[in-house]
Design a protein around this motif. Sequence first.
Motif, PDB file in Angstrom:
ATOM      1  N   TRP A  38       0.753  -1.396   0.152  1.00  0.00           N
ATOM      2  CA  TRP A  38      -0.353  -0.108   0.098  1.00  0.00           C
ATOM      3  C   TRP A  38       1.010   0.999   0.346  1.00  0.00           C
ATOM      4  N   PHE A  39       0.370   2.378  -0.951  1.00  0.00           N
ATOM      5  CA  PHE A  39       1.281   3.579  -0.996  1.00  0.00           C
ATOM      6  C   PHE A  39       0.395   4.285  -0.601  1.00  0.00           C
ATOM      7  N   ARG A  40       0.686   5.437  -0.249  1.00  0.00           N
ATOM      8  CA  ARG A  40      -0.807   7.383  -0.656  1.00  0.00           C
ATOM      9  C   ARG A  40       0.612   7.924  -1.805  1.00  0.00           C
ATOM     10  N   GLN A  41      -0.683   8.718  -1.699  1.00  0.00           N
ATOM     11  CA  GLN A  41       0.133  10.282  -2.062  1.00  0.00           C
ATOM     12  C   GLN A  41      -1.087  10.985  -2.042  1.00  0.00           C
ATOM     13  N   ALA A  42      -0.874  12.344  -1.057  1.00  0.00           N
ATOM     14  CA  ALA A  42      -1.046  13.100   0.021  1.00  0.00           C
ATOM     15  C   ALA A  42      -0.859  14.573  -1.739  1.00  0.00           C
ATOM     16  N   PRO A  43      -2.440  15.424  -1.451  1.00  0.00           N
ATOM     17  CA  PRO A  43      -2.285  16.598  -2.448  1.00  0.00           C
ATOM     18  C   PRO A  43      -0.697  17.166  -2.343  1.00  0.00           C
ATOM     19  N   GLY A  44      -0.310  17.602  -3.669  1.00  0.00           N
ATOM     20  CA  GLY A  44       1.139  18.350  -3.780  1.00  0.00           C
ATOM     21  C   GLY A  44       2.284  17.149  -3.023  1.00  0.00           C
ATOM     22  N   VAL A  50       3.658   3.085   2.314  1.00  0.00           N
ATOM     23  CA  VAL A  50       2.566   2.814   3.402  1.00  0.00           C
ATOM     24  C   VAL A  50       3.025   1.801   4.789  1.00  0.00           C
ATOM     25  N   ALA A  51       2.262   0.341   3.711  1.00  0.00           N
ATOM     26  CA  ALA A  51       2.898  -0.514   4.637  1.00  0.00           C
ATOM     27  C   ALA A  51       2.706  -1.988   2.761  1.00  0.00           C
ATOM     28  N   ALA A  52       3.295  -3.377   3.972  1.00  0.00           N
ATOM     29  CA  ALA A  52       3.490  -4.182   2.689  1.00  0.00           C
ATOM     30  C   ALA A  52       3.460  -5.427   3.345  1.00  0.00           C
ATOM     31  N   MET A  53       2.861  -6.893   2.458  1.00  0.00           N
ATOM     32  CA  MET A  53       3.911  -7.996   2.813  1.00  0.00           C
ATOM     33  C   MET A  53       4.101  -9.139   1.955  1.00  0.00           C
ATOM     34  N   ALA A 111      10.528  -3.570   0.080  1.00  0.00           N
ATOM     35  CA  ALA A 111       9.208  -3.179   0.221  1.00  0.00           C
ATOM     36  C   ALA A 111       8.823  -2.310   0.464  1.00  0.00           C
ATOM     37  N   ASP A 112       9.880  -1.302   0.839  1.00  0.00           N
ATOM     38  CA  ASP A 112       8.591  -0.288   0.728  1.00  0.00           C
ATOM     39  C   ASP A 112       9.279   1.069  -0.509  1.00  0.00           C
ATOM     40  N   SER A 113       9.782   0.193  -1.986  1.00  0.00           N
ATOM     41  CA  SER A 113      10.593   0.696  -3.137  1.00  0.00           C
ATOM     42  C   SER A 113       9.458   1.049  -4.257  1.00  0.00           C
ATOM     43  N   ALA A 114       9.132   1.978  -4.156  1.00  0.00           N
ATOM     44  CA  ALA A 114       8.020   2.076  -5.531  1.00  0.00           C
ATOM     45  C   ALA A 114       8.831   1.062  -6.917  1.00  0.00           C
ATOM     46  N   TYR A 115       9.663   0.869  -7.001  1.00  0.00           N
ATOM     47  CA  TYR A 115      10.113   0.032  -8.303  1.00  0.00           C
ATOM     48  C   TYR A 115       9.910  -1.139  -7.828  1.00  0.00           C
ATOM     49  N   ALA A 116       9.484  -1.979  -6.686  1.00  0.00           N
ATOM     50  CA  ALA A 116       9.621  -3.285  -6.076  1.00  0.00           C
ATOM     51  C   ALA A 116       8.645  -3.745  -6.673  1.00  0.00           C
ATOM     52  N   TYR A 117       7.217  -2.859  -7.598  1.00  0.00           N
ATOM     53  CA  TYR A 117       6.052  -3.464  -8.154  1.00  0.00           C
ATOM     54  C   TYR A 117       5.690  -2.747  -8.624  1.00  0.00           C
ATOM     55  N   ASP A 118       5.244  -3.639  -9.958  1.00  0.00           N
ATOM     56  CA  ASP A 118       5.218  -3.616 -11.091  1.00  0.00           C
ATOM     57  C   ASP A 118       3.613  -3.454 -11.468  1.00  0.00           C
TER      58      ASP A 118
END
Length: 130
Positions: A38-44, A50-53, A111-118
């Motif tokens: 799970w990732f999140r993006q706040a305005p700006g 956020v979390a992963a498993m 696990a906390d890096s966006a590059y690890a997710y396709d």
Amino acid sequence: QVQLEESGGRLARTGDSLTLSCAASGHAFITYIMRLGWFRQAPGKEREFVAAMNWNDGPAVYTDSVKGRFSVSRDPGNNAMYLEMNSLRPEDTAVYYCAAGEVTEGRRNAADSAYAYDYWGQGAQVTVSS
């Protein structure tokens, strides 16, 4: 291909609880060892972890700001993952994204890096009012 779809986003108040769901489908999802996050993006702001498993085993990992408040779980029978969010704060306001990626040797500790997710879902808006 893997398809992900989030649901459960809504307007909440400070201190409320809310659970997001992520439904996963696709041949690749049941073929490879996958990690869901799970990732999140706040305005700006930039997208943040956020979390992963891992789908098959291992404990969940969390970013510091949500430890003790958020909990991630999975339902293998339904190919679903959940993010239970408690004690919500206005700073939790963001679009929340479900993501999935194969756990390769080079991604084992990422696990906390966006590059690890396709694969990524479209996102679910969570707004926490004060």
